[in-house]
Design an enzyme around this catalytic site. Structure first.
Site, PDB file in Angstrom:
ATOM      1  N   GLY A  67       4.407   5.989   6.213  1.00 27.06           N
ATOM      2  CA  GLY A  67       5.217   6.454   5.091  1.00 27.06           C
ATOM      3  C   GLY A  67       6.135   5.428   4.463  1.00 27.06           C
ATOM      4  O   GLY A  67       7.171   5.792   3.913  1.00 27.06           O
ATOM      5  N   ASN A 107       5.523   3.807   1.759  1.00 29.62           N
ATOM      6  CA  ASN A 107       5.507   4.089   0.315  1.00 29.62           C
ATOM      7  C   ASN A 107       6.348   5.318  -0.015  1.00 29.62           C
ATOM      8  O   ASN A 107       7.011   5.352  -1.054  1.00 29.62           O
ATOM      9  CB  ASN A 107       4.072   4.254  -0.191  1.00 29.62           C
ATOM     10  CG  ASN A 107       3.407   2.912  -0.429  1.00 29.62           C
ATOM     11  OD1 ASN A 107       3.775   2.196  -1.358  1.00 29.62           O
ATOM     12  ND2 ASN A 107       2.476   2.549   0.437  1.00 29.62           N
ATOM     13  N   HIS A 127      -3.664   2.261  -4.023  1.00 25.25           N
ATOM     14  CA  HIS A 127      -4.756   1.653  -3.257  1.00 25.25           C
ATOM     15  C   HIS A 127      -4.420   0.177  -3.020  1.00 25.25           C
ATOM     16  O   HIS A 127      -4.071  -0.536  -3.966  1.00 25.25           O
ATOM     17  CB  HIS A 127      -6.091   1.778  -3.995  1.00 25.25           C
ATOM     18  CG  HIS A 127      -7.212   1.180  -3.204  1.00 25.25           C
ATOM     19  ND1 HIS A 127      -7.741   1.815  -2.095  1.00 25.25           N
ATOM     20  CD2 HIS A 127      -7.852  -0.007  -3.317  1.00 25.25           C
ATOM     21  CE1 HIS A 127      -8.671   1.037  -1.562  1.00 25.25           C
ATOM     22  NE2 HIS A 127      -8.755  -0.071  -2.289  1.00 25.25           N
ATOM     23  N   MET A 148      -4.806   9.309   3.738  1.00 24.75           N
ATOM     24  CA  MET A 148      -6.065   8.692   4.141  1.00 24.75           C
ATOM     25  C   MET A 148      -7.289   9.598   4.015  1.00 24.75           C
ATOM     26  O   MET A 148      -8.328   9.301   4.581  1.00 24.75           O
ATOM     27  CB  MET A 148      -5.943   8.188   5.582  1.00 24.75           C
ATOM     28  CG  MET A 148      -4.860   7.150   5.762  1.00 24.75           C
ATOM     29  SD  MET A 148      -5.084   5.731   4.641  1.00 24.75           S
ATOM     30  CE  MET A 148      -3.771   4.663   5.200  1.00 24.75           C
TER      31      MET A 148
END
Ligand code: GAR
Length: 209
Positions: free
Chosen positions: A12, A14, A110, A91
């Site tokens: 986590g 991001n 990505h 994912m």
């Protein structure tokens, strides 16, 4: 204010970048209203709790297939009245029963320069292993809309880094996260919430002012 729902599967970082940007007032016109994790015990859930953001866990292993899992996510997104869905280190490839219900409303990060090193099987560290195996001299990250094909939706933002001779998948991953992902993902989310992304002929155009 747009409701932002963030989907996570792991560490986590991001999600953390989004939380930090929100706390600095850099996500204009939107608010992270919920985090959904595909894994029990994901560290991302602790980050959500620390920031006071409600979280839901929908373990992928509890569902027989991609369709039933995607339906469960869709039902949760509907319940949350999501205006924007952010896949932040998520994912799992989602079925079209979900992507078609949220057209140009799902954003993914990505860790490569699409159309290189992307599609089914390219996720996490594997992406960086493949880039180094190929011997490319630059790589980066792409923020894009999610459609029915893996990593094939309209590109919103991209950023690149140089690859050093002694690069490892781990150092490359970190370099791309720090220099590109953690900056461009919050930026793209804010652009979306400010209605500064337009779609024309299947391509995304950003009003950078
Ligand atoms: C990030 O590098 C993200 O771009 C990548 O996994 C890492 C997760 O980091 N995502 C994918 O590969 C999705 N196909 P995080 O959980 O710390 O944000």
């Amino acid at each position: 204010m747009k409701n932002i729902v963030v989907l996570v599967s792991g560490g986590g970082t991001n999600l953390q970048a989004l939380i930090d940007a929100q706390e600095r007032g850099e996500i204009k016109g939107g608010k992270i209203s919920c985090v959904i994790s595909s894994k029990e015990g994901a560290y991302a859930l602790e980050r959500a709790a620390k920031a006071g953001i409600p979280a839901v866990t929908l373990p992928r292993k509890d569902y027989a297939d991609k369709v039933s899992y995607s339906m469960a996510i869709k039902e949760e997104l509907d319940r949350q009245k999501a205006d924007l869905v952010v896949l932040a280190g998520f994912m799992i490839i989602l079925d079209e029963c979900l992507t078609k219900a949220y057209p140009y409303k799902i954003i993914n990060v990505h860790p490569a320069l699409i159309p290189s090193f992307c599609g089914e099987g390219f996720y996490g560290l594997k992406v960086h292993e493949k880039a180094l195996e190929y011997g490319v001299k630059v790589s980066g990250a792409t923020i894009h809309f999610v459609n029915e094909e893996a990593d094939a939706g309209a590109i919103i933002l991209q950023g690149a880094v140089d690859i050093a001779n002694d690069e490892t998948p781990e150092t490359l991953q970190r370099k791309i996260m720090e220099n590109v992902e953690w900056k461009l993902l919050p930026k793209a989310v804010s652009l979306f919430c400010e209605d500064r992304i337009t779609i024309k002929d299947g391509k995304a155009y950003v009003d950078l002012k």
